[in-house]
Scaffold this active site. Structure first.
Site, PDB file in Angstrom:
ATOM      1  N   HIS A 138      14.153  23.137   9.132  1.00  0.00           N
ATOM      2  CA  HIS A 138      14.734  24.331   8.510  1.00  0.00           C
ATOM      3  C   HIS A 138      15.829  23.897   7.546  1.00  0.00           C
ATOM      4  CE1 HIS A 138      13.100  27.878  10.815  1.00  0.00           C
ATOM      5  NE2 HIS A 138      12.486  26.849  11.359  1.00  0.00           N
ATOM      6  N   ASP A 161       9.286  34.325   9.946  1.00  0.00           N
ATOM      7  CA  ASP A 161      10.378  33.349  10.037  1.00  0.00           C
ATOM      8  C   ASP A 161      11.533  33.944  10.866  1.00  0.00           C
ATOM      9  OD1 ASP A 161      11.793  31.036   9.322  1.00  0.00           O
ATOM     10  OD2 ASP A 161      12.580  31.935   7.474  1.00  0.00           O
ATOM     11  N   HIS A 162      12.037  33.181  11.815  1.00  0.00           N
ATOM     12  CA  HIS A 162      13.248  33.553  12.577  1.00  0.00           C
ATOM     13  C   HIS A 162      13.253  34.946  13.176  1.00  0.00           C
ATOM     14  CE1 HIS A 162      15.707  30.068  11.888  1.00  0.00           C
ATOM     15  NE2 HIS A 162      15.403  30.084  10.605  1.00  0.00           N
ATOM     16  N   HIS A 187      20.948  26.177   6.986  1.00  0.00           N
ATOM     17  CA  HIS A 187      20.433  27.154   6.028  1.00  0.00           C
ATOM     18  C   HIS A 187      21.475  27.435   4.950  1.00  0.00           C
ATOM     19  CE1 HIS A 187      18.183  28.034   9.792  1.00  0.00           C
ATOM     20  NE2 HIS A 187      17.170  28.180   8.963  1.00  0.00           N
ATOM     21  N   GLY A 188      21.019  27.726   3.750  1.00  0.00           N
ATOM     22  CA  GLY A 188      21.945  28.068   2.663  1.00  0.00           C
ATOM     23  C   GLY A 188      22.356  26.837   1.881  1.00  0.00           C
ATOM     24  N   GLY A 245      15.653  23.604   4.210  1.00  0.00           N
ATOM     25  CA  GLY A 245      15.098  22.610   3.270  1.00  0.00           C
ATOM     26  C   GLY A 245      15.752  22.635   1.892  1.00  0.00           C
ATOM     27  N   VAL A 278      11.798  26.355   2.854  1.00  0.00           N
ATOM     28  CA  VAL A 278      12.671  26.498   1.680  1.00  0.00           C
ATOM     29  C   VAL A 278      12.824  27.989   1.358  1.00  0.00           C
ATOM     30  CG1 VAL A 278      12.994  25.964  -0.768  1.00  0.00           C
ATOM     31  CG2 VAL A 278      11.918  24.273   0.734  1.00  0.00           C
ATOM     32  N   ASP A 295      12.839  32.897  17.594  1.00  0.00           N
ATOM     33  CA  ASP A 295      14.051  32.090  17.565  1.00  0.00           C
ATOM     34  C   ASP A 295      15.058  32.621  18.574  1.00  0.00           C
ATOM     35  OD1 ASP A 295      16.292  30.646  17.109  1.00  0.00           O
ATOM     36  OD2 ASP A 295      16.565  31.229  15.013  1.00  0.00           O
TER      37      ASP A 295
HETATM   38  P1  13P Z   1      17.134  27.387   3.243  1.00  0.00           P
HETATM   39  O1  13P Z   1      17.477  28.806   2.929  1.00  0.00           O
HETATM   40  O2  13P Z   1      18.341  26.549   3.434  1.00  0.00           O
HETATM   41  O3  13P Z   1      16.173  26.819   2.277  1.00  0.00           O
HETATM   42  O4  13P Z   1      16.418  27.402   4.686  1.00  0.00           O
HETATM   43  C1  13P Z   1      15.187  28.068   4.793  1.00  0.00           C
HETATM   44  C2  13P Z   1      14.751  28.165   6.182  1.00  0.00           C
HETATM   45  O5  13P Z   1      14.936  27.282   6.980  1.00  0.00           O
HETATM   46  C3  13P Z   1      14.047  29.390   6.579  1.00  0.00           C
HETATM   47  O6  13P Z   1      13.789  29.418   7.921  1.00  0.00           O
END
Ligand code: 13P
Length: 271
Positions: free
Chosen positions: A201, A79-80, A173-174, A203, A224, A101
């Protein structure tokens, strides 16, 4: 079935896979229990920080071992990543998919870097996700907006050959300060323009009807993370405050259950 095949099947069926971030054995167990109970396929995600924390080989080995143990069909995804080298290391370690990313770099640079990762991943038969637009990350300005432009996205996909695209349509995010409002009209336009699986992203905290609406309009992967961490840590804190028990083998199981409950509540949105 490869993740690319699974996500294009999801697109045709107007369904989506949940991609849960995990941080340790306990959060991994929590999400796998929820998926196993419901016989649902999922994506397990690791960020660079989680890889630094757990170690690359231990993290991927643990994920594979537990997918098999719980008999869950799943794919392991980076991820990212803002580093091509990290993408390479994860592909070497057996990841099914990587996200490069470079969304905060200039458009041409984002294309160049993403294209390099797509070429690299091809040699592993792996899947690549990229991002276009501004989805605020933790600690960044959540008020700033930089929604994905469909015409630019078309150029981006043509130039890079990327498999899936994370789009900026109003999520962040967050934790959200107010209720998020996804721009589903824009999403539909992006979907019609691109014709490839799209990724949502941020979620955590998006109300279920909006997630369903997004999945009907091209979102095939819903990420998530924050709610997983939050559920785990809140329960650990509660347990630690309640008594002096230092046996982590009894302190952690309720926290695993809390993660399971959150993951289950997400999976049930798209049941
Ligand atoms: P959240 O931390 O808001 O659930 O986002 C997760 C995310 O998009 C990971 O790439």
């Amino acid at each position: 079935m490869t993740l690319k095949e699974k996500l294009s099947e999801a697109r045709q069926q107007k369904s989506a896979l949940f991609a849960f971030n995990f941080y340790n054995l306990e959060t991994l167990k929590g999400v796998l229990r929820a998926a196993a109970e419901r016989e649902r396929a999922i994506i397990l995600q690791l960020t660079q920080s989680s890889i630094d924390y757990m170690g690359l080989t231990p993290a991927v080995s643990l994920a594979r071992a537990l997918l098999s143990e719980y008999r869950v069909r799943g794919w392991i995804h980076l991820d990212h990543s803002n580093s091509i080298d990290l993408c390479h290391a994860c592909l070497d370690a057996g990841f099914d998919s990587v996200m490069i990313d470079a969304s905060e770099r200039p458009f041409a640079k984002n294309i160049k870097i993403t294209r390099q990762v797509v070429r690299l991943a091809e040699t592993f038969g792996a899947h690549v996700e990229a991002e276009l637009g501004y989805v605020a990350k933790l600690g960044q300005d959540t008020e700033r907006q930089g929604f994905t432009d469909p015409a630019r996205a078309r150029i981006f996909v043509d130039e890079t050959g990327v498999d899936a695209l994370a789009v900026a349509i109003g999520s962040a995010h967050g934790f959200y300060r107010g209720e998020p409002k996804l721009d589903l009209t824009l999403l539909q336009k992006i979907d019609e323009t691109l014709g490839i699986p799209l990724v949502l992203h941020g979620g955590s905290g998006i109300p279920a009807p909006q997630i369903r609406g997004a999945v009907e309009r091209g979102i095939c992967k819903v990420n998530v993370a924050t709610e997983i961490k939050n559920a785990f840590m809140k329960q650990v804190k509660r347990s630690v405050n309640e008594n002096d028990n230092i046996d982590l083998r009894t302190v952690f199981p309720p926290a695993i259950k809390a993660v399971e409950a959150i993951a289950a509540s997400k999976l049930d949105i798209l049941a």
